[in-house]
Design a protein around this motif. Sequence first.
Motif, mmCIF file in Angstrom:
data_model
loop_
_atom_site.group_PDB
_atom_site.id
_atom_site.type_symbol
_atom_site.label_atom_id
_atom_site.label_comp_id
_atom_site.label_asym_id
_atom_site.label_seq_id
_atom_site.Cartn_x
_atom_site.Cartn_y
_atom_site.Cartn_z
ATOM 1 N N VAL A 16 20.967 -46.607 40.423
ATOM 2 C CA VAL A 16 22.411 -46.394 40.494
ATOM 3 C C VAL A 16 22.744 -44.927 40.228
ATOM 4 O O VAL A 16 23.558 -44.322 40.937
ATOM 5 C CB VAL A 16 23.143 -47.317 39.492
ATOM 6 C CG1 VAL A 16 24.610 -46.950 39.395
ATOM 7 C CG2 VAL A 16 22.980 -48.773 39.898
ATOM 8 N N GLU A 17 22.098 -44.329 39.220
ATOM 9 C CA GLU A 17 22.344 -42.917 38.921
ATOM 10 C C GLU A 17 21.921 -42.017 40.090
ATOM 11 O O GLU A 17 22.605 -41.054 40.425
ATOM 12 C CB GLU A 17 21.597 -42.511 37.654
ATOM 13 C CG GLU A 17 22.164 -43.141 36.408
ATOM 14 C CD GLU A 17 21.283 -42.909 35.193
ATOM 15 O OE1 GLU A 17 20.222 -42.265 35.326
ATOM 16 O OE2 GLU A 17 21.665 -43.369 34.111
ATOM 17 N N THR A 18 20.792 -42.348 40.710
ATOM 18 C CA THR A 18 20.334 -41.583 41.874
ATOM 19 C C THR A 18 21.304 -41.736 43.029
ATOM 20 O O THR A 18 21.623 -40.751 43.716
ATOM 21 C CB THR A 18 18.924 -42.042 42.288
ATOM 22 O OG1 THR A 18 18.039 -41.875 41.182
ATOM 23 C CG2 THR A 18 18.418 -41.237 43.472
ATOM 24 N N ALA A 19 21.784 -42.928 43.252
ATOM 25 C CA ALA A 19 22.732 -43.159 44.345
ATOM 26 C C ALA A 19 24.036 -42.399 44.124
ATOM 27 O O ALA A 19 24.686 -41.980 45.087
ATOM 28 C CB ALA A 19 23.011 -44.654 44.487
ATOM 29 N N LEU A 20 24.431 -42.199 42.879
ATOM 30 C CA LEU A 20 25.651 -41.456 42.595
ATOM 31 C C LEU A 20 25.451 -39.945 42.696
ATOM 32 O O LEU A 20 26.335 -39.221 43.142
ATOM 33 C CB LEU A 20 26.170 -41.806 41.195
ATOM 34 C CG LEU A 20 26.722 -43.214 41.019
ATOM 35 C CD1 LEU A 20 27.043 -43.466 39.556
ATOM 36 C CD2 LEU A 20 27.949 -43.415 41.889
ATOM 37 N N MET A 21 24.303 -39.440 42.278
ATOM 38 C CA MET A 21 24.080 -37.997 42.205
ATOM 39 C C MET A 21 23.454 -37.397 43.460
ATOM 40 O O MET A 21 23.649 -36.218 43.738
ATOM 41 C CB MET A 21 23.192 -37.670 40.998
ATOM 42 C CG MET A 21 23.869 -37.944 39.677
ATOM 43 S SD MET A 21 25.460 -37.112 39.502
ATOM 44 C CE MET A 21 24.991 -35.420 39.531
ATOM 45 N N LEU A 22 22.700 -38.163 44.224
ATOM 46 C CA LEU A 22 21.992 -37.617 45.384
ATOM 47 C C LEU A 22 22.925 -36.993 46.422
ATOM 48 O O LEU A 22 22.647 -35.880 46.889
ATOM 49 C CB LEU A 22 21.101 -38.686 46.023
ATOM 50 C CG LEU A 22 20.164 -38.184 47.107
ATOM 51 C CD1 LEU A 22 19.192 -37.160 46.536
ATOM 52 C CD2 LEU A 22 19.414 -39.327 47.735
ATOM 53 N N PRO A 23 24.043 -37.608 46.796
ATOM 54 C CA PRO A 23 24.932 -36.946 47.758
ATOM 55 C C PRO A 23 25.469 -35.604 47.261
ATOM 56 O O PRO A 23 25.565 -34.641 48.035
ATOM 57 C CB PRO A 23 26.072 -37.942 47.963
ATOM 58 C CG PRO A 23 25.514 -39.247 47.563
ATOM 59 C CD PRO A 23 24.502 -38.965 46.505
ATOM 60 N N LEU A 24 25.785 -35.524 45.975
ATOM 61 C CA LEU A 24 26.271 -34.250 45.426
ATOM 62 C C LEU A 24 25.177 -33.190 45.441
ATOM 63 O O LEU A 24 25.440 -32.021 45.764
ATOM 64 C CB LEU A 24 26.777 -34.454 44.001
ATOM 65 C CG LEU A 24 28.000 -35.349 43.868
ATOM 66 C CD1 LEU A 24 28.304 -35.597 42.396
ATOM 67 C CD2 LEU A 24 29.182 -34.725 44.558
ATOM 68 N N MET A 25 23.958 -33.565 45.117
ATOM 69 C CA MET A 25 22.857 -32.602 45.116
ATOM 70 C C MET A 25 22.523 -32.132 46.530
ATOM 71 O O MET A 25 22.236 -30.956 46.741
ATOM 72 C CB MET A 25 21.620 -33.213 44.451
ATOM 73 C CG MET A 25 21.842 -33.579 42.994
ATOM 74 S SD MET A 25 22.412 -32.191 42.011
ATOM 75 C CE MET A 25 20.888 -31.434 41.642
ATOM 76 N N VAL A 26 22.571 -33.030 47.492
ATOM 77 C CA VAL A 26 22.312 -32.652 48.888
ATOM 78 C C VAL A 26 23.414 -31.721 49.392
ATOM 79 O O VAL A 26 23.130 -30.716 50.059
ATOM 80 C CB VAL A 26 22.172 -33.913 49.780
ATOM 81 C CG1 VAL A 26 22.176 -33.557 51.247
ATOM 82 C CG2 VAL A 26 20.913 -34.671 49.422
ATOM 83 N N LEU A 27 24.660 -32.009 49.063
ATOM 84 C CA LEU A 27 25.771 -31.130 49.454
ATOM 85 C C LEU A 27 25.615 -29.753 48.812
ATOM 86 O O LEU A 27 25.820 -28.731 49.473
ATOM 87 C CB LEU A 27 27.107 -31.754 49.049
ATOM 88 C CG LEU A 27 28.350 -30.949 49.433
ATOM 89 C CD1 LEU A 27 28.490 -30.874 50.940
ATOM 90 C CD2 LEU A 27 29.579 -31.574 48.813
ATOM 91 N N LEU A 28 25.221 -29.706 47.564
ATOM 92 C CA LEU A 28 24.996 -28.430 46.885
ATOM 93 C C LEU A 28 23.854 -27.656 47.541
ATOM 94 O O LEU A 28 23.976 -26.449 47.784
ATOM 95 C CB LEU A 28 24.692 -28.670 45.400
ATOM 96 C CG LEU A 28 24.439 -27.428 44.565
ATOM 97 C CD1 LEU A 28 25.721 -26.603 44.460
ATOM 98 C CD2 LEU A 28 23.944 -27.821 43.186
ATOM 99 N N LEU A 29 22.762 -28.323 47.869
ATOM 100 C CA LEU A 29 21.627 -27.668 48.514
ATOM 101 C C LEU A 29 22.017 -27.075 49.864
ATOM 102 O O LEU A 29 21.742 -25.900 50.149
ATOM 103 C CB LEU A 29 20.476 -28.652 48.689
ATOM 104 C CG LEU A 29 19.284 -28.130 49.490
ATOM 105 C CD1 LEU A 29 18.555 -27.057 48.714
ATOM 106 C CD2 LEU A 29 18.359 -29.269 49.861
ATOM 107 N N PHE A 30 22.670 -27.856 50.709
ATOM 108 C CA PHE A 30 23.053 -27.358 52.024
ATOM 109 C C PHE A 30 24.166 -26.309 51.934
ATOM 110 O O PHE A 30 24.248 -25.416 52.775
ATOM 111 C CB PHE A 30 23.446 -28.503 52.947
ATOM 112 C CG PHE A 30 22.260 -29.303 53.411
ATOM 113 C CD1 PHE A 30 21.175 -28.677 53.994
ATOM 114 C CD2 PHE A 30 22.222 -30.672 53.256
ATOM 115 C CE1 PHE A 30 20.078 -29.401 54.414
ATOM 116 C CE2 PHE A 30 21.138 -31.406 53.677
ATOM 117 C CZ PHE A 30 20.053 -30.769 54.259
#
Length: 132
Positions: A16-30
């Motif tokens: 659940v924590e990964t599902a919440l944070m992964l989109p934000l981390m991918v947006l930050l990376l790109f």
Amino acid sequence: MRIRSLFRGQHGATAVETALMLPLMVLLLFGIIDIGRFYWAEHAVTHAANEAARLAVLEGVTTQEVNDVINFHLHNWPLAGEPQIVENTATIPATTTVSVTITFNFLFLPNFIADAFNMESISYSVTMRSER
């Protein structure tokens, strides 16, 4: 008793924590990649204008040769119109100004971010003394 134990378990919390944070981390990376591309393009425009101005102030150099230098340095970026080369012989010493503009499109960041910071095009202008 069995229902209470379901709420105490930690199984699946990481998912659940990964599902919440992964989109934000991918947006930050790109976003970092896009901003890096922007500064790369800005450096390329600055370098192309400087090199073109260094050539434009020399005697016997044609406008086509100056445009070739600009196109050589900006082969990865689309020019926004023709580069401007202005010779000002009214000043002493005479000067030559070269202005270069490219259009820049972000790959990942939304357009409203680019519009907010006025990042649709990158321009640079260089003025040097003429050697003529």
